[in-house]
Design a protein around this motif. Structure first.
Motif, mmCIF file in Angstrom:
data_model
loop_
_atom_site.group_PDB
_atom_site.id
_atom_site.type_symbol
_atom_site.label_atom_id
_atom_site.label_comp_id
_atom_site.label_asym_id
_atom_site.label_seq_id
_atom_site.Cartn_x
_atom_site.Cartn_y
_atom_site.Cartn_z
ATOM 1 N N TYR A 30 0.811 -1.213 0.000
ATOM 2 C CA TYR A 30 0.000 0.000 0.000
ATOM 3 C C TYR A 30 0.850 1.270 0.000
ATOM 4 N N VAL A 31 2.175 1.108 -0.164
ATOM 5 C CA VAL A 31 3.114 2.221 -0.010
ATOM 6 C C VAL A 31 3.627 2.704 -1.366
ATOM 7 N N THR A 32 3.724 4.020 -1.502
ATOM 8 C CA THR A 32 4.439 4.653 -2.608
ATOM 9 C C THR A 32 5.447 5.629 -2.009
ATOM 10 N N VAL A 33 6.661 5.654 -2.565
ATOM 11 C CA VAL A 33 7.685 6.600 -2.132
ATOM 12 C C VAL A 33 7.852 7.662 -3.215
ATOM 13 N N ILE A 34 7.784 8.927 -2.828
ATOM 14 C CA ILE A 34 8.081 10.001 -3.774
ATOM 15 C C ILE A 34 9.232 10.837 -3.221
ATOM 16 N N ALA A 35 10.137 11.215 -4.106
ATOM 17 C CA ALA A 35 11.312 11.967 -3.675
ATOM 18 C C ALA A 35 11.968 12.629 -4.873
ATOM 19 N N GLU A 36 12.581 13.772 -4.624
ATOM 20 C CA GLU A 36 13.333 14.438 -5.683
ATOM 21 C C GLU A 36 14.612 13.678 -5.999
ATOM 22 N N HIS A 37 15.216 13.079 -4.957
ATOM 23 C CA HIS A 37 16.457 12.335 -5.123
ATOM 24 C C HIS A 37 16.258 10.908 -4.639
ATOM 25 N N LEU A 38 16.803 9.955 -5.399
ATOM 26 C CA LEU A 38 16.653 8.536 -5.103
ATOM 27 C C LEU A 38 18.023 7.889 -4.932
ATOM 28 N N PRO A 39 18.078 6.730 -4.251
ATOM 29 C CA PRO A 39 19.354 6.029 -4.109
ATOM 30 C C PRO A 39 20.053 5.859 -5.454
ATOM 31 N N ASP A 41 21.687 8.619 -6.645
ATOM 32 C CA ASP A 41 21.968 10.019 -6.943
ATOM 33 C C ASP A 41 23.154 10.511 -6.111
ATOM 34 N N THR A 42 23.793 11.571 -6.597
ATOM 35 C CA THR A 42 24.945 12.131 -5.891
ATOM 36 C C THR A 42 24.824 13.640 -5.725
ATOM 37 N N SER A 43 23.627 14.116 -5.470
ATOM 38 C CA SER A 43 23.401 15.547 -5.287
ATOM 39 C C SER A 43 23.811 15.996 -3.883
ATOM 40 N N ILE A 44 24.291 17.232 -3.772
ATOM 41 C CA ILE A 44 24.596 17.823 -2.472
ATOM 42 C C ILE A 44 23.343 17.880 -1.600
ATOM 43 N N ASP A 45 22.176 17.913 -2.241
ATOM 44 C CA ASP A 45 20.916 18.002 -1.505
ATOM 45 C C ASP A 45 20.394 16.635 -1.058
ATOM 46 N N TYR A 46 21.151 15.581 -1.363
ATOM 47 C CA TYR A 46 20.765 14.220 -0.968
ATOM 48 C C TYR A 46 21.853 13.697 -0.042
ATOM 49 N N THR A 47 21.581 13.728 1.250
ATOM 50 C CA THR A 47 22.628 13.558 2.265
ATOM 51 C C THR A 47 23.112 12.121 2.432
ATOM 52 N N SER A 48 22.206 11.162 2.410
ATOM 53 C CA SER A 48 22.520 9.796 2.857
ATOM 54 C C SER A 48 23.745 9.150 2.197
ATOM 55 N N PRO A 49 23.965 9.294 0.878
ATOM 56 C CA PRO A 49 25.114 8.608 0.276
ATOM 57 C C PRO A 49 26.464 9.088 0.777
ATOM 58 N N TRP A 50 26.512 10.284 1.379
ATOM 59 C CA TRP A 50 27.792 10.838 1.805
ATOM 60 C C TRP A 50 28.164 10.420 3.226
ATOM 61 N N ALA A 51 27.293 9.699 3.897
ATOM 62 C CA ALA A 51 27.535 9.331 5.295
ATOM 63 C C ALA A 51 28.691 8.357 5.431
ATOM 64 N N GLY A 52 29.268 8.305 6.650
ATOM 65 C CA GLY A 52 30.393 7.431 6.943
ATOM 66 C C GLY A 52 30.237 5.974 6.536
ATOM 67 N N ALA A 53 29.328 5.254 7.020
ATOM 68 C CA ALA A 53 28.402 5.482 8.109
ATOM 69 C C ALA A 53 28.662 4.388 9.152
ATOM 70 N N ASN A 54 28.317 4.683 10.405
ATOM 71 C CA ASN A 54 28.571 3.706 11.449
ATOM 72 C C ASN A 54 27.655 3.977 12.633
ATOM 73 N N PHE A 55 27.765 3.124 13.636
ATOM 74 C CA PHE A 55 27.156 3.422 14.929
ATOM 75 C C PHE A 55 28.248 4.019 15.796
ATOM 76 N N SER A 56 27.942 5.183 16.395
ATOM 77 C CA SER A 56 28.954 5.828 17.230
ATOM 78 C C SER A 56 28.298 6.608 18.356
ATOM 79 N N GLY A 57 29.140 7.203 19.189
ATOM 80 C CA GLY A 57 28.670 8.008 20.302
ATOM 81 C C GLY A 57 28.470 9.461 19.939
ATOM 82 N N ILE A 58 28.314 9.754 18.643
ATOM 83 C CA ILE A 58 28.227 11.138 18.182
ATOM 84 C C ILE A 58 26.903 11.801 18.536
#
Length: 349
Positions: A30-39, A41-58
């Motif tokens: 029953y779900v639809t996802v709408i977004a300007e940027h999708l996995p 993409d490499t836009s400055i306005d799409y944050t997630s791909p630039w993450a480290g990423a890890n679990f930390s105490g930050i």
């Protein structure tokens, strides 16, 4: 229920985690996802791909942050242990973290209750000017690959064949795709600052600059949380020796370009933190800038009723989206429980 009965606005890690949580509870179809940027993409306005990423105490020491951290860490570890499909780009990694200033007692107590293999480093073994340090088993994540992987899974029948529509929303109302749409999850990230219908004055970008390097000998995660700076070394799972070096936490700064002086500072600080980086094997692949979607007082996860429709706001995680996102998604979907129940009842009529 129609396919667009539930709409997720935003396809960063926060929106993807909500989609996965809905799918697990049987609502994927029953779900639809709408977004300007999708996995992918490499836009400055799409944050997630630039993450480290890890679990930390930050993260912060408020009750929500502590709870989301605990849920995220516990669930990610369980996913790795059970070798579930969603955990393909997650990996257990040895970690060392240092704080220049003593963390809040509540944060220390919380971490001791659930972090695996936790050791509090004796003061005599801490580097100069470090007040507190721990060693534990963390989770590292190949951020861009993980996001693309989740999108691929969600597109499969087993997860509900969730469609992803590339569309820019100029107002919150745009997320209501048709008269069938009764429930919207607002996972809009930095756009919460400007999106009509949200315009959250508490939101702001936090600029970060990182280096993606080849450093095959780096197998551990190491971080130093300083006063006004963050230094970190995060190996990327399933990436043929790629490592993220960082970084910066520049509140309210949205400058999109790489700064050469920051690149030099990152190389110096990470080399001091982990001397193996000075062995001559490090190859810089690229330097990038990302804008973390931050919010005064912490992330917003709450329900808003608009006439006969429901919006679940879920944004403002800052630099903790990958570690807190799963816990935030659980809370967000729980907030929609009554609406989901009503939609389920209608689908059976």
């Amino acid at each position: 229920m129609a396919r667009d009965s539930i709409v997720i606005l935003g396809a960063g890690i926060i929106g993807l985690d909500v989609a996965i949580e809905l799918s697990k509870r049987g609502y994927g179809k029953y779900v639809t996802v709408i977004a300007e940027h999708l996995p992918g993409d490499t836009s400055i306005d799409y944050t997630s791909p630039w993450a480290g990423a890890n679990f930390s105490g930050i993260s912060g020491g408020d009750a929500n942050a502590l709870r989301w951290d605990r849920a995220g860490y516990t669930l990610m570890m369980e996913m790795i242990d059970k070798k579930v499909t969603e955990a393909r780009y997650l990996e257990k990694t040895e970690s060392t973290e240092y704080w220049d200033e003593m963390p809040q007692p509540d944060k220390i107590q919380s971490m001791t209750e659930y972090l695996r293999d936790l050791v509090i480093i004796p003061k005599s073994e801490l580097p100069k000017a470090v007040a507190f340090g721990i060693k534990f088993t963390t989770v590292t994540i190949n951020a861009p690959a993980h996001c693309q992987h989740l999108k691929t899974l969600l597109s499969e029948p087993e997860y509900g064949s969730v469609p992803f529509i590339r569309r820019r929303a100029s107002r919150l109302q745009d997320a209501f795709l048709s008269e069938n749409t009764k429930l919207v999850f607002n996972c809009i990230g930095n756009s919460a600052i400007t999106l009509s219908g949200v315009s959250d004055a508490k939101c702001y970008p936090t600029r970060g600059q990182i280096l993606l390097v080849k450093a095959p000998s780096v197998k551990q995660n190491i971080m130093r949380h300083g006063n006004g700076y963050e230094t970190y070394v995060i190996p990327r799972p399933l990436s043929d020796g790629s490592v993220i070096l960082g970084g910066y936490m520049q509140k309210g700064n949205s400058f999109p370009n790489v700064k050469e002086e920051e690149t030099k500072s990152i190389l110096q600080r990470t080399g001091e933190l982990l001397p193996v980086l000075l062995n001559g094997e490090v190859e810089i692949i690229g330097a990038v800038v990302g804008l973390r979607p931050s919010r005064e007082g912490g992330a917003r996860v709450e329900q808003e009723r608009i006439s006969d429709k429901i919006v679940i706001h879920n944004y403002g995680a800052g630099g903790t989206g990958f570690q807190a996102g799963i816990g935030m998604a659980v809370d967000a979907v729980d907030l929609a429980a009554e609406s989901l129940k009503e939609l389920n009842q209608k689908s059976m009529l």
